[in-house]
Design an enzyme around this catalytic site. Structure first.
Site, short mmCIF file in Angstrom:
data_model
loop_
_atom_site.label_atom_id
_atom_site.label_comp_id
_atom_site.label_asym_id
_atom_site.label_seq_id
_atom_site.Cartn_x
_atom_site.Cartn_y
_atom_site.Cartn_z
CB CYS A 193 -1.07 9.77 -1.14
SG CYS A 193 -0.24 8.38 -0.33
N GLY B 218 9.74 2.95 -10.04
CA GLY B 218 10.60 4.13 -9.96
C GLY B 218 11.59 4.15 -11.10
CG ASN C 231 8.00 1.39 -1.52
OD1 ASN C 231 7.65 2.50 -1.92
ND2 ASN C 231 7.30 0.31 -1.75
N GLY C 232 8.26 4.30 0.54
CA GLY C 232 7.24 4.91 1.36
C GLY C 232 7.55 6.36 1.64
CB CYS D 232 -4.34 3.17 3.28
SG CYS D 232 -4.32 4.99 3.31
CB CYS E 177 11.28 3.28 -3.81
SG CYS E 177 11.65 5.00 -3.45
CE1 TYR F 33 -0.69 3.93 -13.51
CE2 TYR F 33 0.67 4.32 -11.57
CZ TYR F 33 0.45 4.45 -12.93
OH TYR F 33 1.38 5.09 -13.70
#
Length: 501
Positions: A404, A40, A114-115, A455, A13, A264
């Site tokens: 992920c 998104g 977002n996540g 990460c 998002c 990306y």
């Protein structure tokens, strides 16, 4: 359902929050969301408050489809939040579009997320939330906050910091990735999880403040970039300005921004960790040329995120840079067709070769990643059909081997080609002459933010927090490898009926 011919990673998002009493908040939210459309494309929404009531408008589709002047003029208020969504947890439906709205006896609030949480089942069980009561982890966060507010005494609920108090109680219970924007009648709040998996930044308007996933959203509304929110930070914005607090235990704070923001997800004109995303991608291409040189006639990138890396590869290698693929900018993200053969044509709908640049040439083709391998295989076949003498693939991220759990949707290990094939086997599978990936050290160095904290679990399997993952050698892992092999056997005969790949 994910497009079988869309091999790119998919984000969760984009979020924005604006406090600007003297400006057209809804219109500013619209512009900021427009700048975050790449994060998104399934749904979009804006919520505004006039000090007494919160109004929410959201629907399926792109930002420009959901909103027009007539819609925006009805959203009158001095603060608001916005959201554009790609679903990673929860189905793609209007119910799961955001912002999420909740109303208790005395208070209203909205939330954009977002996540992806990693402990949703545990949280739902602890609070006796029945299956079906919430449709996504974002919905679950809102429900937890509403429960917390309802449980407060009437004396506390009569105060104006109720949402802040609820957040201080709920946030430490959340695990995983969550960059949040929230608003009640009088304030906008931004929160970043203690690992900072997803970005969130703060900007200053002449007469207000802006929170956004990326800096281009600040640029488009004329806001001056101030800083990124720190991992584990909560900021509250109201008429008194910006106030910061740290609601998470210090031992949980461990900066781990998703490294794919550089590879990306983020727009090339974004600034992350003080670094230009575009320049980082150029450096990735330079590193690729150093690590995996090859003799060729032309370097070309796969639009869009492969282009800067191709520029860098050309610069470092001395091989001329050229355009070999034209992207159709008006194609939707998902291509629906009744058969695999028809779905394979989705690549041609999105990308078309420039034969004059390709025919007879030895090509270096630079892309950002290979996830399932289907798009890459179709692309190589298309280039050969256009007359390429050789196709040498260079990828500006290491092999993508692990799923992920923090907001990037790539499916499970059964769908990840690099989880089950060696680089040489992947090269054969996609039909290239050679295939090489940047290594993790080169990628990290190319970001320009070595030591800032990343990460890279999808590349290394080193998850910074506990996740439900099957370790190598386990029954689930071996079953995944077998399922992947079966899926590829079924897919291969019809993948590219008109090509030689």
């Amino acid at each position: 359902m994910a497009d079988p011919m869309d091999d790119s990673p998919r984000e969760a998002c984009g979020v924005v929050g604006i406090y600007a009493p003297h400006d057209p908040v809804a219109h500013l939210n619209y512009l900021a969301l427009y700048a975050l459309q790449h994060r998104g494309q399934e749904s979009a929404g804006i919520a505004v408050s006039d000090g007494d009531n919160i109004t929410v408008v959201k629907d399926m589709g792109l930002v420009a489809t959901v909103f027009d002047d007539r819609t925006l003029v009805t959203l009158d208020g001095h603060l608001g939040i916005g959201h554009t969504r790609y679903s990673t947890a929860g189905s793609s439906s209007w119910h799961n579009a955001q912002p999420v709205f909740r109303s208790t006896a005395d208070h209203q609030f909205v939330l954009g997320h977002n996540g992806n949480l990693t402990n949703t089942a545990k949280l739902a069980e602890e609070t006796s939330i029945l299956p079906g009561m919430v449709g996504s982890d974002s919905d679950l966060i809102a429900e937890l906050l509403a429960i917390e507010i309802s449980s407060m005494s009437s004396s506390i609920r009569s105060q104006d910091k109720v949402l802040e108090r609820a957040l201080q109680a709920v946030l430490p219970r959340l695990e995983g990735a969550f960059s949040l924007v929230l608003a009640d009648e009088e304030r906008v709040i931004g929160v970043r999880d203690p690992n900072g998996f997803r970005p969130l930044c703060l900007g200053r308007l002449e007469r207000g403040w802006v929170l956004a996933s990326e800096t281009p959203a600040l640029d488009i509304v004329g806001a001056h970039f101030l800083r990124e929110l720190a991992p584990g930070e909560m900021v509250v914005i109201n008429g008194d300005g910006v106030r910061s607090s740290r609601p998470f235990p210090e031992e949980r704070v461990d900066p781990r921004l998703c490294i794919f923001e550089f590879v990306y997800f983020s727009r090339p004109d974004s600034v992350i960790y003080g670094q230009s995303v575009h320049h980082a991608r150029v450096r990735m291409g330079e590193k690729l040329a150093e690590q995996s040189p090859v003799e060729a006639d032309l370097v070309m990138g796969v639009p869009e995120s492969g282009l800067p890396a191709a520029e860098g590869f050309s610069r470092a290698s001395g091989i001329p840079y050229g355009q070999g693929l034209v992207k159709n900018r008006y194609i939707g993200r998902t291509f629906i067709a009744p058969s695999q053969q028809m779905r394979s044509m989705g690549v041609r709908m999105k990308l078309n070769p420039l034969r004059d640049s390709i025919e007879g040439n030895r090509l270096v083709v630079v892309d950002d990643s290979i996830v399932r391998g289907t798009t890459t295989r179709a692309l190589v076949a298309m280039l050969r059909e256009a007359g390429a003498a050789e196709v040498h693939l260079r990828i500006s991220s290491p092999p993508y081997r692990w799923p992920c759990y923090f907001g990037m949707d790539t499916g499970d290990r059964t769908e990840l080609v690099a989880a089950h094939l060696s680089v040489a086997e992947m090269c054969d599978y996609v039909g290239a002459d050679t295939l090489a990936f940047i290594d993790i050290e080169g990628l990290t160095e190319a970001t320009g933010a070595v030591g800032a904290g990343f990460c890279n679990a999808c590349l290394t399997g080193d998850y910074p927090v506990e996740v439900p993952v099957a370790p190598p050698g386990s029954i689930a892992y071996r079953r995944g490898a077998a399922q992947f092999a079966d899926a590829q056997d079924e897919l291969a005969p019809s993948l590219w009926a008109t090509g030689d790949g």
